[in-house]
Design an enzyme around this catalytic site. Structure first.
Site, PDB file in Angstrom:
ATOM      1  N   ARG A 257       0.377   4.134  -2.787  1.00 16.28           N
ATOM      2  CA  ARG A 257      -0.374   3.575  -1.572  1.00 16.28           C
ATOM      3  C   ARG A 257      -0.493   1.897  -1.532  1.00 16.28           C
ATOM      4  NH1 ARG A 257      -5.985   4.271  -3.348  1.00 16.28           N
ATOM      5  NH2 ARG A 257      -5.998   2.040  -3.508  1.00 16.28           N
ATOM      6  N   HIS A 261      -7.671   2.107  -0.347  1.00 12.10           N
ATOM      7  CA  HIS A 261      -8.006   3.280  -0.188  1.00 12.10           C
ATOM      8  C   HIS A 261      -8.361   3.606   1.228  1.00 12.10           C
ATOM      9  CE1 HIS A 261      -9.575   7.407  -0.695  1.00 12.10           C
ATOM     10  NE2 HIS A 261     -10.863   7.034  -0.477  1.00 12.10           N
ATOM     11  N   TYR A 270      -9.270  -2.745  -9.164  1.00  9.79           N
ATOM     12  CA  TYR A 270      -8.452  -1.757 -10.061  1.00  9.79           C
ATOM     13  C   TYR A 270      -7.120  -1.726 -10.272  1.00  9.79           C
ATOM     14  CZ  TYR A 270      -8.224   0.738  -5.710  1.00  9.79           C
ATOM     15  OH  TYR A 270      -7.889   1.155  -4.292  1.00  9.79           O
TER      16      TYR A 270
HETATM   17  C1  LIG Z   1     -14.718  17.026  -2.680  1.00 12.21           C
HETATM   18  C2  LIG Z   1     -14.635  15.451  -2.506  1.00 12.21           C
HETATM   19  N1  LIG Z   1     -15.208  14.477  -3.512  1.00 12.21           N
HETATM   20  C3  LIG Z   1     -15.135  13.278  -3.417  1.00 12.21           C
HETATM   21  C4  LIG Z   1     -14.572  12.752  -2.089  1.00 12.21           C
HETATM   22  C5  LIG Z   1     -14.526  11.195  -2.113  1.00 12.21           C
HETATM   23  N2  LIG Z   1     -13.186  10.448  -1.815  1.00 12.21           N
HETATM   24  C6  LIG Z   1     -12.512  10.659  -1.009  1.00 12.21           C
HETATM   25  S1  LIG Z   1     -10.832  10.221  -0.995  1.00 12.21           S
HETATM   26  C7  LIG Z   1     -11.086  10.243  -2.721  1.00 12.21           C
HETATM   27  C8  LIG Z   1      -9.786  10.151  -3.497  1.00 12.21           C
HETATM   28  C9  LIG Z   1      -8.818  11.005  -3.162  1.00 12.21           C
HETATM   29  O1  LIG Z   1      -7.683  10.748  -4.038  1.00 12.21           O
HETATM   30  P1  LIG Z   1      -6.156  11.648  -3.581  1.00 12.21           P
HETATM   31  O2  LIG Z   1      -6.584  12.777  -3.865  1.00 12.21           O
HETATM   32  O3  LIG Z   1      -5.210  10.998  -4.469  1.00 12.21           O
HETATM   33  O4  LIG Z   1      -5.852  11.105  -2.112  1.00 12.21           O
HETATM   34  P2  LIG Z   1      -5.629   9.921  -1.871  1.00 12.21           P
HETATM   35  O5  LIG Z   1      -6.756   9.038  -1.281  1.00 12.21           O
HETATM   36  O6  LIG Z   1      -5.172   8.823  -2.681  1.00 12.21           O
HETATM   37  O7  LIG Z   1      -4.614   9.958  -0.433  1.00 12.21           O
HETATM   38  C10 LIG Z   1     -12.299  10.654  -3.160  1.00 12.21           C
HETATM   39  C11 LIG Z   1     -12.878  10.720  -4.545  1.00 12.21           C
HETATM   40  C12 LIG Z   1     -14.274  13.556  -1.075  1.00 12.21           C
HETATM   41  N3  LIG Z   1     -13.580  13.007   0.058  1.00 12.21           N
HETATM   42  N4  LIG Z   1     -14.265  14.803  -1.552  1.00 12.21           N
END
Ligand SMILES: Cc1ncc(C[n+]2csc(CCOP(=O)(O)OP(=O)(O)O)c2C)c(N)n1
Ligand SMILES: [Mg+2]
Lengths: 368, 325
Positions: A257, A261, A270
């Site tokens: 990415r 985020h 980080y």
């Molecule tokens: C159940 C849940 N817990 C926490 C969050 C908050 N949150 C949004 S995105 C994220 C990280 C997601 O990481 P990843 O699955 O690697 O996807 P990326 O954002 O890197 O595409 C978190 C913790 C959420 N949306 N849903």
């Protein structure tokens, strides 16, 4: 191919190297030059839209947005392969695939402007809305797979999740159910190395994410997710496996990415600049472009000519979304039930009475 | 005394408890290196090390379930749910175990866990980031649910929560995380959980609110005062246990009560307070207990959220109505 790249062998499937050179002729996908060029242009469009969305956000014209920058080959390849009858079950970072399925930019813009109408994809078939609760959508993909199998339809489900999402129970339940039911679902993990600030090594002690497929008795592969050709080939073959009733398939697409985020995140907290820069040479668009230029299918000049058209089109759709119209009180109450219960109707009337009272009051205040 | 917002105050409370009790551990998604998406745990990993303050894998059920295990075996976990809408994977662990372990084991095991969770709307967020579902948690036997409305309360209540031997859902009104600054006492102090706070005395109508709604009521009170209406404002502070005594005493005095909440109306906290008023102060009531709440709808995305949210006018409307009743 799945035999050659068994996840336990710790190999990552690649077709084209970082300079856009074919390094794996044996697995070069069958794809016409026209199709390949269209895929590149679609990725370019998606990237341009993505970057412009970030700047719209900076201008305060939309709310929080999760950039796709650096990950476009995954959604791009899925977009090039999905057919009308296939299902797409998105997470929230695969714009190119949604556009390919017929979702419009205007709709996505509306959504990120904070209007539910942006999830009502008017012309796109079989695309679920963006799913914010991480990995929860994965089990839906399995259920859709069951429907397809039950109705003997010629259709495949493309389900997206992030690396962080593989830690949620829903991820495991989805892949496990799909394995037991043998349903036509392609589980695509976009391993972009982070879930917000959390690196993959904090998510799992497994050697890879692809290796989890073995535990569930489903086919799996680890793919260079920044290599369009590898992604295309892996998805093509997965779709064939699913169509033969031999699915599901799990694909770990390794990517990065490059952006934050979301627009509210600050990656300098980080990760290092050096790390970010080390992924620049692996950029999915640069790589495919080098290949296309070598094949004389594309040129910098053609790109320069195309980009302003894209920007204009993107901006046109953005302005259309901005002019979508007022969000009315009724809009809050709609679409909760097949038939709105009386009590809810009463709550709306009460609210309308309040609005009238407030209008009068504010007018009187102004007079004073 | 030190000027702090709620984020600073919560951070200070965690810092104090990490320092004085080795059994306290703090974890959740992005709470370590990043210090939490709202920075409530900022700097704590650097200070106390990764064994005590750390990032967990992304799984709420895993977070709360492991906290139950830690708690029954002698630790005091303080865990974070990143946003209110993401607690649901952990719902099973909360309702089936954290809230029941003491009862199930007839007191042999207890679960001193604090589950921190930013909640509430009005911040133009994505879907699932704006809900106020305290009622469904207040409904769970064995669980305590508290909500501070000021930095001072947040710190004292957090210290109490960590020292409590019960499982506590600590709901943090994120809309006012940084919006309110005040002088906060340095060092350790506690605020008892389960006690409401009369923020301003009044004689015509009691308004009960908590979290970010307190500020909205205060704004409405200014307008009410211009019309000569005197409001007694109670900050509920605790959804469960609920401070019947303070509510009853106030309603007996004013004869009228309005509850202001962000969550949906039906089966909400407001219904509970209305019932307390009826049970405890029936003969003093001069109007039916009233409520200003969210609709029984899904919280709209930002473009429509202002319809849903409580604002000073909605509160004033109800104050005027009930006073004229
Ligand atoms: C159940 C849940 N817990 C926490 C969050 C908050 N949150 C949004 S995105 C994220 C990280 C997601 O990481 P990843 O699955 O690697 O996807 P990326 O954002 O890197 O595409 C978190 C913790 C959420 N949306 N849903
Ligand atoms: Mg990720």
């Amino acid at each position: 191919m799945f035999k050659d790249y068994n996840p336990s062998d710790k190999k990552t499937f690649q077709v084209m190297n970082e300079e856009g050179k074919i390094v794996n002729k044996q697995h070069m996908p069958e794809i016409t030059p026209e199709r390949l060029l269209k895929a590149y242009k679609d990725m370019l469009f998606a990237r341009t839209a993505d970057l412009m969305t970030v700047s719209y956000q900076r201008q305060g014209r939309i709310y929080t947005y999760p950039p796709n920058y650096g990950q476009e080959a995954i959604a791009g390849a899925a977009g090039a392969i999905m057919r009308d009858q296939d299902w797409m079950v998105p997470a929230f970072r695969e714009m190119g695939a949604m556009l390919a399925k017929g979702v419009t930019l205007k709709e996505l813009f509306l959504y990120f402007m904070g209007n539910e109408e942006g999830s009502n994809f008017k012309n796109a078939k079989n695309v679920l809305p963006i799913s914010v609760p991480i990995a929860s959508q994965y089990v839906h993909a399995t259920g859709i797979g069951y429907s397809i199998k039950y109705k003997k339809e010629n259709s495949v489900v493309y389900a997206f999740v992030g690396d962080g999402g593989t830690s949620e129970g829903d991820f495991h339940e989805a892949v496990n159910f799909a394995g037991v039911w043998r349903v036509p679902v392609i589980f695509i993990i976009q391993n972009n190395q982070y879930g917000i600030s959390t690196p993959v090594k904090v998510q799992t002690a497994s050697e890879s994410l692809a290796i989890k497929s073995i535990a569930y008795g489903v086919k799996g592969i680890r793919v260079d997710g920044n290599d369009f050709l590898a992604m295309y080939k892996a998805l093509r073959e997965s779709a064939d496996i699913c169509s033969k009733g031999e699915g599901p398939v799990l694909i770990e697409a390794v990517t990065y990415r490059k952006g934050a985020h979301t627009t509210s995140d600050d990656p300098t907290k980080y990760r290092t600049k050096e790390e970010e820069e080390s992924w620049d040479i692996k950029d999915p668009l640069k790589r495919l472009k080098s290949y296309l230029i070598k094949e004389k299918l594309w040129s910098e000049k053609m790109e320069e000519e195309l980009l302003p058209q894209y920007k204009q089109e993107i901006d046109r759709q953005f302005v259309e979304a901005e002019n979508f119209g007022e969000y009315k009180a009724e809009d809050v109450f709609m679409h909760h039930y097949a038939e709105t219960p009386d009590d809810l109707k009463e709550q709306l009337s009460q609210y309308n009475r309040f609005l009238q009272w407030r209008e009068t009051r504010i007018k009187n205040e102004a007079k004073k | 005394m030190k000027i702090m917002n709620m984020v600073n105050a919560l951070n200070d409370a965690l810092d104090i408890k990490l320092a004085d009790d080795k059994s306290v551990v703090v974890y959740g998604e992005d709470v370590g290196v990043e210090g939490g998406v709202f920075r409530v745990t900022e700097g704590l990993q650097q200070k106390y090390g990764v064994e005590r303050v750390f990032d967990s894998p992304l799984a709420e059920s895993g977070i709360v379930g492991s906290a139950v295990g830690m708690a029954v075996s002698g630790l005091r976990p303080v865990v974070e749910m990143q946003f209110c809408g993401f607690i649901y994977p952990a719902f099973n662990q909360i309702i089936s175990h954290a809230s029941r372990m003491r009862n199930r084991s007839r007191g042999k095991y207890e679960t001193p866990i604090v589950i921190r969770m930013p909640y509430g709307g009005g911040i133009n967020a994505l879907e699932h980031h704006s809900e106020s579902m305290e009622s469904i948690f207040g409904h769970i036997p064995g669980l305590k649910v508290v909500v501070p409305s000021t930095p001072h309360d947040a710190k004292g209540m957090m210290i109490s929560a960590i020292e409590s031997n019960d499982t506590i859902l600590f709901m943090e009104p994120k809309r006012i995380y940084r919006a309110i600054k005040q002088e906060v006492q340095e060092g350790k102090y506690t605020i008892p959980l389960g006690k409401a706070n009369v923020l301003s005395p009044g004689s015509d109508v009691t308004v009960v609110a908590y979290g970010a709604m307190v500020r909205e009521v205060q704004r409405a009170m200014v307008m009410a005062k211009e019309q000569g209406i005197s409001v007694e404002l109670i900050d509920l502070r605790s959804i469960y246990p609920i401070d019947k005594e303070t509510i009853a005493k106030s309603v007996k005095k004013t004869g009228r009560v309005i509850t202001v909440t962000e969550g949906p109306r039906t089966y909400g906290v407001a219904s509970e307070i209305s019932q307390i008023a009826v049970e405890e102060a029936f003969l003093h009531l001069e109007a039916p207990p009233a409520r200003v709440t969210g609709f029984d709808t899904i919280v709209p995305l930002p473009k429509g959220e202002y319809h849903y949210m409580q604002d000073p006018y909605k509160i004033l409307y109800e104050i005027e109505r009930i006073v004229k009743y």
